[in-house]
Design a protein around this motif. Structure first.
Motif, PDB file in Angstrom:
ATOM      1  N   PRO A 155       0.855  -1.193   0.000  1.00 43.83           N
ATOM      2  CA  PRO A 155       0.000   0.000   0.000  1.00 43.83           C
ATOM      3  C   PRO A 155       0.895   1.248   0.000  1.00 43.83           C
ATOM      4  N   THR A 181       2.208  12.749   5.354  1.00 38.47           N
ATOM      5  CA  THR A 181       2.239  14.113   5.919  1.00 38.47           C
ATOM      6  C   THR A 181       3.318  14.287   6.984  1.00 38.47           C
ATOM      7  N   ARG A 182       3.724  13.179   7.641  1.00 31.92           N
ATOM      8  CA  ARG A 182       4.758  13.319   8.677  1.00 31.92           C
ATOM      9  C   ARG A 182       6.099  13.691   8.070  1.00 31.92           C
ATOM     10  N   LYS A 204       6.585   9.315  -0.530  1.00 31.86           N
ATOM     11  CA  LYS A 204       7.409   8.934   0.633  1.00 31.86           C
ATOM     12  C   LYS A 204       8.213   7.684   0.339  1.00 31.86           C
ATOM     13  N   GLN A 249      -5.874   3.515  -5.362  1.00 36.74           N
ATOM     14  CA  GLN A 249      -6.789   3.849  -4.283  1.00 36.74           C
ATOM     15  C   GLN A 249      -7.246   5.279  -4.570  1.00 36.74           C
ATOM     16  N   GLY A 295      -7.536   5.193   4.228  1.00 32.71           N
ATOM     17  CA  GLY A 295      -6.930   4.398   5.303  1.00 32.71           C
ATOM     18  C   GLY A 295      -6.266   3.140   4.769  1.00 32.71           C
TER      19      GLY A 295
HETATM   20  P1  UTP Z   1       0.724   5.818   7.289  1.00 30.10           P
HETATM   21  O1  UTP Z   1      -0.033   5.642   8.534  1.00 30.10           O
HETATM   22  O2  UTP Z   1       2.196   5.926   7.393  1.00 30.10           O
HETATM   23  O3  UTP Z   1       0.111   7.059   6.505  1.00 30.10           O
HETATM   24  O4  UTP Z   1       0.337   4.611   6.332  1.00 30.10           O
HETATM   25  P2  UTP Z   1       0.736   7.984   5.414  1.00 30.10           P
HETATM   26  O5  UTP Z   1      -0.353   8.771   4.811  1.00 30.10           O
HETATM   27  O6  UTP Z   1       1.574   7.206   4.446  1.00 30.10           O
HETATM   28  O7  UTP Z   1       1.750   8.907   6.211  1.00 30.10           O
HETATM   29  P3  UTP Z   1       1.485  10.073   7.292  1.00 30.10           P
HETATM   30  O8  UTP Z   1       1.018   9.423   8.553  1.00 30.10           O
HETATM   31  O9  UTP Z   1       0.501  11.059   6.698  1.00 30.10           O
HETATM   32  O10 UTP Z   1       2.845  10.689   7.433  1.00 30.10           O
HETATM   33  C1  UTP Z   1       0.929   3.334   6.400  1.00 30.10           C
HETATM   34  C2  UTP Z   1       1.012   2.779   4.999  1.00 30.10           C
HETATM   35  O11 UTP Z   1      -0.278   2.684   4.420  1.00 30.10           O
HETATM   36  C3  UTP Z   1      -0.341   3.386   3.195  1.00 30.10           C
HETATM   37  C4  UTP Z   1       0.790   4.379   3.243  1.00 30.10           C
HETATM   38  O12 UTP Z   1       1.226   4.695   1.923  1.00 30.10           O
HETATM   39  C5  UTP Z   1       1.841   3.656   4.075  1.00 30.10           C
HETATM   40  O13 UTP Z   1       2.638   2.802   3.301  1.00 30.10           O
HETATM   41  N1  UTP Z   1      -1.665   4.024   3.084  1.00 30.10           N
HETATM   42  C6  UTP Z   1      -2.175   4.719   4.130  1.00 30.10           C
HETATM   43  C7  UTP Z   1      -2.359   3.910   1.908  1.00 30.10           C
HETATM   44  O14 UTP Z   1      -1.890   3.272   0.926  1.00 30.10           O
HETATM   45  N2  UTP Z   1      -3.579   4.499   1.808  1.00 30.10           N
HETATM   46  C8  UTP Z   1      -4.126   5.194   2.840  1.00 30.10           C
HETATM   47  O15 UTP Z   1      -5.267   5.687   2.690  1.00 30.10           O
HETATM   48  C9  UTP Z   1      -3.402   5.311   4.019  1.00 30.10           C
END
Ligand code: UTP
Length: 296
Positions: free
Chosen positions: A12, A18-19, A29, A107, A112
């Motif tokens: 995924p 955002t972090r 990322k 997606q 999520g």
């Molecule tokens: P994270 O909780 O790290 O979220 O997702 P994020 O959006 O990547 O990063 P932050 O928290 O905003 O910094 C864990 C994993 O799930 C994927 C992310 O790409 C990451 O590999 N993910 C998360 C999705 O593919 N789709 C989503 O809607 C949410």
């Protein structure tokens, strides 16, 4: 009956990251580079070392570079050949998946992690599959997913990778409610997403590696939003416990949360120090730097 082998893995990669702003404003990322390799490549290589043959990326707008990274690049190969850099070209070929092994699904909205995994349901079909969260970089002698598939051959059904976290930090992780701690394996009674430390059933947290039976998709389809307003994978796993077993798997290795800036810095230092071509000079630099910091 022997467990059906795991040949598909879902990555995924549709999150917003955002972090890690501002780095992730226009760049995924998962392309952040630890020493000389993007995070996505560490994860794909780890999966390949475990015998995975289909790499399913769940992507979103602006993430095309992830697919490009695993595509063949005739111009680059021709340029390397012209310059006599054959070793470099061979190194690239060694990790490129074969045509058709990388499959992408979208997606449409970042609803999520649970929703992202559910988006892969038609490609996964009726087979057990792995999930790798790319920002959990796991440095290990035996690649971590291979440790999981070995565990899967022993206990079957559904597995999550686990590690102990400080009790005060349970509100950052999916946490296990333990039925029986068998050492390398932990039989699971329940899962709780990001519990407050005072309500946490243990301090054993879920790390970003999973093996699921395809029935997980039924539970993902049925669920609504959980913690943080997102469709949580952990909630679907908790519901699936009524009909299937889950085990936590402890692993040998070191995990770095590269979705977090400090974890990413730590990963670069640790993996840099593990590379013979950098370790001497990097250690010298760090020693001198730390000495200077202590004096000032
Ligand atoms: P994270 O909780 O790290 O979220 O997702 P994020 O959006 O990547 O990063 P932050 O928290 O905003 O910094 C864990 C994993 O799930 C994927 C992310 O790409 C990451 O590999 N993910 C998360 C999705 O593919 N789709 C989503 O809607 C949410």
């Amino acid at each position: 009956m022997a467990a059906v082998p795991v040949k598909k893995a879902v990555f995924p990669v549709a999150g917003l990251g955002t972090r890690f702003l501002p780095a992730t404003k226009a760049m995924p990322k998962e392309m952040l580079t630890v020493v000389d390799k993007p995070l996505i490549q560490y994860a794909v290589e780890e999966a390949a070392a475990a015998g995975i043959e289909e790499f399913i990326f769940v992507t979103s707008r602006g993430k095309g570079v992830l697919e490009d990274h695993f595509d063949h690049s005739p111009e680059l190969m021709a340029a390397l050949a012209d310059k006599g850099k054959d070793e470099m070209a061979a190194a690239i070929k060694s990790w490129l998946p074969a045509a058709g092994q990388v499959i992408s699904v979208r997606q449409p909205e970042p609803l999520g992690l649970g929703h992202a995994v559910w988006c892969a349901r038609h490609v996964v079909g009726d087979a057990p599959f792995a999930v790798l969260l790319v920002d959990d970089l796991i440095h290990a002698d035996q690649p971590c997913m291979a440790q999981m598939t070995a565990a899967y051959e022993q206990v079957g059904q559904n597995l999550v990778l686990v590690e102990e976290v400080p009790a005060a930090q349970t509100n950052r992780y999916g946490i296990l409610d333990i039925a029986e701690d068998q050492g390398d394996f932990v039989k699971v009674k329940g899962f709780v997403e990001k519990p407050d430390p005072k309500d946490a059933p243990s301090n054993l947290s879920i790390i970003g590696r999973y093996i699921f039976q395809p029935e997980i998709f039924d539970f993902l389809a049925a669920q609504g939003k959980g913690a943080g307003g997102e469709i949580q994978l952990t909630d679907a796993m908790a519901r699936m416990l009524t009909s299937q077993q889950f085990h936590g798997v402890r692993y040998q290795g070191e995990r770095f949360d590269c979705g977090d800036k400090l974890g990413f810095l730590q990963a670069n230092i640790a993996l840099g120090l593990s590379r013979p071509e950098f370790q001497g000079r990097l250690r010298e630099f760090l020693d001198a730097r730390l000495k200077a910091e202590t004096v000032s």
